[in-house]
Design an enzyme around this catalytic site. Sequence first.
Site, PDB file in Angstrom:
ATOM      1  N   LEU A 151       0.809  -1.209   0.000  1.00  0.00           N
ATOM      2  CA  LEU A 151       0.000   0.000   0.000  1.00  0.00           C
ATOM      3  C   LEU A 151       0.844   1.262   0.000  1.00  0.00           C
ATOM      4  CD1 LEU A 151      -2.913  -0.669   2.521  1.00  0.00           C
ATOM      5  CD2 LEU A 151      -2.948  -0.860   0.039  1.00  0.00           C
ATOM      6  N   SER A 152       1.979   1.206   0.681  1.00  0.00           N
ATOM      7  CA  SER A 152       2.802   2.402   0.813  1.00  0.00           C
ATOM      8  C   SER A 152       4.248   2.006   1.024  1.00  0.00           C
ATOM      9  CB  SER A 152       2.300   3.251   1.994  1.00  0.00           C
ATOM     10  OG  SER A 152       2.995   4.485   2.070  1.00  0.00           O
ATOM     11  N   SER A 153       5.129   2.881   0.573  1.00  0.00           N
ATOM     12  CA  SER A 153       6.555   2.600   0.730  1.00  0.00           C
ATOM     13  C   SER A 153       7.322   3.902   0.868  1.00  0.00           C
ATOM     14  CB  SER A 153       7.084   1.799  -0.467  1.00  0.00           C
ATOM     15  OG  SER A 153       7.018   2.575  -1.653  1.00  0.00           O
TER      16      SER A 153
END
Length: 325
Positions: A95-97
Amino acid sequence: MGGYDARTEELAAGARAEMVRKISTEGAFTADPRWREPFARVPRHLFVPYYFVATPRGYERRWGESPDPRARERWVCGAYADEPLATRLRDGELLSSSSQPSLMARMLAALRVEDGDRVLEVGAGTGYNAALLAERLGDDDLVTSVELEPEIAESARAHLAAAGYRPVVVTGDGARGVPGRAPFDRIIATCALPTVPRAWLAQCRPGARVLLPLATGVLALTVRDAEHAEGRFLTTAAYFVPLRGQGRAEPADVCFAGLPRRAREQDTFRFLLALGRGALDPREAYALWGREEEPERERYGVTLAGDRGWAWLDDPEGLYAWPLP
């Protein structure tokens, strides 16, 4: 600033200095050497209190509060590796990095930020990129970051506060921009988009610069007014988590039938396919790619004019052009 034990902070300082040295050696600061100091000052480890590393058995979680000193050391050294870090997973989906620092440096340098510029960041993520912008500009209020997921936005605010920064983090759909904080002199997206959101142009001052990941490249646009913008791609390849929300990218199947095996393995050909998604037949794209001697990303560009938007090779009015989504 900080919050970890003295040994961890000492390791972080050394790892951060080494990260900056490597990024500098690679030439990432060449376009704007003023970015070296923000990277040297902003503590990336405060923005990734935990992250996930892929292993043969799945993802392994590394975190700064581990009771094992060796595990904490691996965490802090990994936080300053020149690699993207997976920070949010849901059912195995990323979802996010936190983006690769050298790519962030190249993009920020290409943004051509000047003192006093108002900057919109689309995709707050961990908050690290917003902190770099706030450090460079020396004024938190000049930086606005927008994030769709409330949990990620709140986490970014907490990380920023822990590191001593307080830019405005807005929860909302990045494709719509943040009209209440406009006008902007610069817009930078840290998530992949399927096209250029027109709402952004209306929130820019004339002459504004917009940088966004598009079709596995980074497009740099100069905005003329609310309906017109034009620019070329940077030389570098770029792979980001897709934008979520109204402007999200939908995966597209590409048929390689009839094309040589080499075609599906060539990065610049796959870039052309992604840029011409839905408008360029793969066989036509392969023929074009061969005729033009396998053009690199910097030969491509995008023009927006009124209701029209098109990608092109070499010349906006040239032989090779196709509509954007």
